[in-house]
Design a protein around this motif. Structure first.
Motif, PDB file in Angstrom:
ATOM      1  N   UNK A   1       0.804  -1.236   0.000  1.00  0.00           N
ATOM      2  CA  UNK A   1       0.000   0.000   0.000  1.00  0.00           C
ATOM      3  C   UNK A   1       0.830   1.276   0.000  1.00  0.00           C
ATOM      4  N   UNK A   2       1.853   1.301   0.856  1.00  0.00           N
ATOM      5  CA  UNK A   2       2.618   2.536   1.010  1.00  0.00           C
ATOM      6  C   UNK A   2       3.486   2.816  -0.212  1.00  0.00           C
ATOM      7  N   UNK A   3       3.996   1.749  -0.804  1.00  0.00           N
ATOM      8  CA  UNK A   3       4.782   1.934  -2.020  1.00  0.00           C
ATOM      9  C   UNK A   3       3.866   2.477  -3.123  1.00  0.00           C
TER      10      UNK A   3
ATOM     11  N   UNK B   1       1.961   6.785  -6.756  1.00  0.00           N
ATOM     12  CA  UNK B   1       0.876   7.690  -7.168  1.00  0.00           C
ATOM     13  C   UNK B   1       1.407   9.114  -7.311  1.00  0.00           C
ATOM     14  N   UNK B   2       2.289   9.515  -6.404  1.00  0.00           N
ATOM     15  CA  UNK B   2       2.871  10.863  -6.471  1.00  0.00           C
ATOM     16  C   UNK B   2       3.639  11.017  -7.791  1.00  0.00           C
TER      17      UNK B   2
ATOM     18  N   UNK C   1      13.941   7.261 -10.447  1.00  0.00           N
ATOM     19  CA  UNK C   1      13.232   6.836  -9.237  1.00  0.00           C
ATOM     20  C   UNK C   1      12.004   6.006  -9.605  1.00  0.00           C
ATOM     21  N   UNK C   2      11.306   6.453 -10.650  1.00  0.00           N
ATOM     22  CA  UNK C   2      10.128   5.699 -11.118  1.00  0.00           C
ATOM     23  C   UNK C   2      10.512   4.290 -11.522  1.00  0.00           C
ATOM     24  N   UNK C   3      11.690   4.179 -12.177  1.00  0.00           N
ATOM     25  CA  UNK C   3      12.165   2.879 -12.648  1.00  0.00           C
ATOM     26  C   UNK C   3      12.334   1.921 -11.463  1.00  0.00           C
ATOM     27  N   UNK C   4      12.829   2.450 -10.350  1.00  0.00           N
ATOM     28  CA  UNK C   4      13.014   1.622  -9.154  1.00  0.00           C
ATOM     29  C   UNK C   4      11.660   1.063  -8.705  1.00  0.00           C
ATOM     30  N   UNK C   5      10.624   1.923  -8.708  1.00  0.00           N
ATOM     31  CA  UNK C   5       9.281   1.476  -8.324  1.00  0.00           C
ATOM     32  C   UNK C   5       8.763   0.418  -9.290  1.00  0.00           C
TER      33      UNK C   5
END
Lengths: 114, 114
Positions: free
Chosen positions: A77-79, A84-85, B82-86
């Motif tokens: 959830x937190x990830x 989303x940001x 950073x997005x890539x990490x997610x």
């Protein structure tokens, strides 16, 4: 606006450390006992436990003790909140170019009419 | 592994603050002079400049001075890192359930054969 969303503060703070990111990267594959999580990291157990505490405070992981074994698990959830940001920023960034396209198209139309 | 990717350390650290996130959220819409960026934030200019410095060190924004006006702009590359990490974590998390589906399907097949 997320100006007062302290949840993002703690999530990004938790992810700003290579040990803590490595723990998340391990736990997305499935739960693991603290001993296994600590093994690849060259640090004293109390220091490692502090990192787990930061991740737990941020809500990125949870832990449960059964007998003498504490097992950690990932909390998606937190990830997702942090993702989303990023999505919001990407949408704003993209809409900037959409607006530019619209502007160029309307300028083109203006030119065609003359 | 991104264990030694200090770039993610500085990016996530930069985003772990509401003022700095608000600056990014403003700049994704287009460049802005420092004066305009600082205006919504109730803090002294030197403190605000420190926040801009953290964002600039992380590569999330760039700034340019023309005459007496310093203008900041958004740099999409670092946010993409950073997005890539997610994305990587999301893929690992999803593959866990894919593996579970495969396991359940093979168990089902085993049942069908009996």
């Amino acid at each position: 606006m997320d100006k007062y969303d302290t949840s993002l503060d703690t999530i990004f703070h938790a992810l700003a450390d290579p040990t803590r990111r490595a723990v998340v990267q391990r736990l997305v594959k499935g739960p693991a006992p603290v001993k296994e999580l600590a093994e690849p990291h060259d640090m004293a157990l109390p220091s490692f436990m502090k990192h787990l505490g930061v991740l737990e405070d941020a809500g990125l992981i949870a832990s449960e003790k059964q007998g003498r074994v504490r097992t950690c698990s990932f909390n998606p959830e937190k990830l997702a909140a942090a993702e989303k940001w990023f999505d919001q920023q990407r949408a704003l960034w993209a809409s900037r170019f959409d607006n530019l396209d619209t502007l160029l198209a309307s300028m083109q139309e203006g030119n065609d009419e003359t």
